[in-house]
Design a protein around this motif. Structure first.
Motif, PDB file in Angstrom:
ATOM      1  N   SER A 115     -10.987  60.781  46.884  1.00  0.00           N
ATOM      2  CA  SER A 115      -9.827  61.671  46.920  1.00  0.00           C
ATOM      3  C   SER A 115     -10.060  62.821  47.896  1.00  0.00           C
ATOM      4  O   SER A 115      -9.178  63.168  48.680  1.00  0.00           O
ATOM      5  CB  SER A 115      -9.545  62.201  45.519  1.00  0.00           C
ATOM      6  OG  SER A 115      -8.364  62.954  45.494  1.00  0.00           O
ATOM      7  N   LYS A 120      -6.818  65.249  49.928  1.00  0.00           N
ATOM      8  CA  LYS A 120      -5.852  65.550  48.882  1.00  0.00           C
ATOM      9  C   LYS A 120      -6.171  66.928  48.313  1.00  0.00           C
ATOM     10  O   LYS A 120      -7.259  67.451  48.480  1.00  0.00           O
ATOM     11  CB  LYS A 120      -5.894  64.479  47.800  1.00  0.00           C
ATOM     12  CG  LYS A 120      -5.479  63.112  48.326  1.00  0.00           C
ATOM     13  CD  LYS A 120      -5.402  62.103  47.230  1.00  0.00           C
ATOM     14  CE  LYS A 120      -4.914  60.766  47.774  1.00  0.00           C
ATOM     15  NZ  LYS A 120      -4.847  59.759  46.741  1.00  0.00           N
ATOM     16  N   GLY A 121      -5.237  67.492  47.578  1.00  0.00           N
ATOM     17  CA  GLY A 121      -5.421  68.821  46.999  1.00  0.00           C
ATOM     18  C   GLY A 121      -6.431  68.832  45.869  1.00  0.00           C
ATOM     19  O   GLY A 121      -6.820  67.797  45.332  1.00  0.00           O
ATOM     20  N   LYS A 122      -6.842  70.043  45.495  1.00  0.00           N
ATOM     21  CA  LYS A 122      -7.854  70.227  44.457  1.00  0.00           C
ATOM     22  C   LYS A 122      -7.437  69.587  43.137  1.00  0.00           C
ATOM     23  O   LYS A 122      -8.252  68.941  42.476  1.00  0.00           O
ATOM     24  CB  LYS A 122      -8.099  71.729  44.281  1.00  0.00           C
ATOM     25  CG  LYS A 122      -9.163  72.079  43.292  1.00  0.00           C
ATOM     26  CD  LYS A 122      -9.490  73.570  43.261  1.00  0.00           C
ATOM     27  CE  LYS A 122      -8.264  74.445  43.354  1.00  0.00           C
ATOM     28  NZ  LYS A 122      -8.527  75.868  43.158  1.00  0.00           N
ATOM     29  N   ASP A 123      -6.193  69.748  42.732  1.00  0.00           N
ATOM     30  CA  ASP A 123      -5.719  69.174  41.473  1.00  0.00           C
ATOM     31  C   ASP A 123      -5.754  67.649  41.516  1.00  0.00           C
ATOM     32  O   ASP A 123      -6.105  66.998  40.528  1.00  0.00           O
ATOM     33  CB  ASP A 123      -4.300  69.647  41.155  1.00  0.00           C
ATOM     34  CG  ASP A 123      -4.245  71.134  40.831  1.00  0.00           C
ATOM     35  OD1 ASP A 123      -5.297  71.696  40.450  1.00  0.00           O
ATOM     36  OD2 ASP A 123      -3.160  71.730  40.962  1.00  0.00           O
ATOM     37  N   THR A 124      -5.390  67.075  42.649  1.00  0.00           N
ATOM     38  CA  THR A 124      -5.404  65.616  42.781  1.00  0.00           C
ATOM     39  C   THR A 124      -6.830  65.088  42.722  1.00  0.00           C
ATOM     40  O   THR A 124      -7.079  64.020  42.157  1.00  0.00           O
ATOM     41  CB  THR A 124      -4.736  65.190  44.102  1.00  0.00           C
ATOM     42  OG1 THR A 124      -3.431  65.760  44.153  1.00  0.00           O
ATOM     43  CG2 THR A 124      -4.618  63.686  44.203  1.00  0.00           C
ATOM     44  N   VAL A 126      -9.305  66.304  40.988  1.00  0.00           N
ATOM     45  CA  VAL A 126      -9.701  66.305  39.572  1.00  0.00           C
ATOM     46  C   VAL A 126      -9.052  65.136  38.829  1.00  0.00           C
ATOM     47  O   VAL A 126      -9.711  64.425  38.071  1.00  0.00           O
ATOM     48  CB  VAL A 126      -9.343  67.656  38.905  1.00  0.00           C
ATOM     49  CG1 VAL A 126      -9.574  67.594  37.403  1.00  0.00           C
ATOM     50  CG2 VAL A 126     -10.142  68.788  39.533  1.00  0.00           C
ATOM     51  N   VAL A 127      -7.769  64.916  39.070  1.00  0.00           N
ATOM     52  CA  VAL A 127      -7.061  63.805  38.415  1.00  0.00           C
ATOM     53  C   VAL A 127      -7.673  62.469  38.829  1.00  0.00           C
ATOM     54  O   VAL A 127      -7.891  61.582  37.989  1.00  0.00           O
ATOM     55  CB  VAL A 127      -5.548  63.845  38.739  1.00  0.00           C
ATOM     56  CG1 VAL A 127      -4.849  62.578  38.293  1.00  0.00           C
ATOM     57  CG2 VAL A 127      -4.905  65.055  38.092  1.00  0.00           C
ATOM     58  N   ASP A 128      -7.987  62.303  40.110  1.00  0.00           N
ATOM     59  CA  ASP A 128      -8.593  61.062  40.590  1.00  0.00           C
ATOM     60  C   ASP A 128      -9.996  60.864  40.011  1.00  0.00           C
ATOM     61  O   ASP A 128     -10.407  59.736  39.732  1.00  0.00           O
ATOM     62  CB  ASP A 128      -8.637  61.029  42.112  1.00  0.00           C
ATOM     63  CG  ASP A 128      -7.257  60.859  42.740  1.00  0.00           C
ATOM     64  OD1 ASP A 128      -6.302  60.512  42.006  1.00  0.00           O
ATOM     65  OD2 ASP A 128      -7.131  61.073  43.959  1.00  0.00           O
TER      66      ASP A 128
END
Length: 148
Positions: A115, A120-124, A126-128
């Motif tokens: 990711s 991708k962004g920081k939130d993405t 973490v989700v990935d």
């Protein structure tokens, strides 16, 4: 009363390629890159074949696009597999045990690394990482027959 039985087995052909890089870490990583990369290529080929049949036409530009997509998918899938297998191997060597926790940690690390490499962004990220850890753990449980 006479009776008869039928028995047999069905098996799939097995193709194996051995690449000796001189170290188990490299051997596992390259092997997984090649095998799973081939799965990505096959997936892309099947999708593009379906689209060409559905559309009813085939052109040079369609073939070029399909080839580029197959290469891109193969490298992406192979890279994900290589990162995961290499990370899991490293975690196993550090922890000295082979269990579901290695799969979870390697999946989370792989999800985060892939990711982050995709900008991708920081939130993405973490989700990935959470998704990668969950998928790898589920795969470990399924492959090791914990449910039946």
């Amino acid at each position: 009363m006479p009776s008869s039985t039928f028995s047999g087995t069905v098996s799939t052909p097995k193709v194996s390629v051995a690449v000796d890089m001189g170290h188990p870490f490299l051997n596992l990583t390259v092997d997984s890159f090649l095998k799973i990369g081939a799965v990505g290529v096959t997936k892309s080929l099947a999708e593009d074949t379906y689209k060409a049949i559905d559309k009813g036409s085939l052109s040079k530009s369609t073939l070029e696009h399909a080839l580029k997509k197959m290469c891109k998918e193969g490298v992406y899938w192979g890279s994900v597999a290589g990162v995961y297998v290499g990370t899991e191997y490293g975690i196993e060597r550090i922890r000295g045990t082979r269990d579901w926790k290695n799969a979870m940690l390697a999946g989370a690390a792989t999800g985060a690394v892939i990711s982050a490499a995709s900008n991708k962004g920081k939130d993405t990220i973490v989700v990935d990482a959470i998704m990668g850890g969950g998928l790898a753990t589920a795969s470990h449980f399924l492959n090791n027959h914990y449910f039946y």
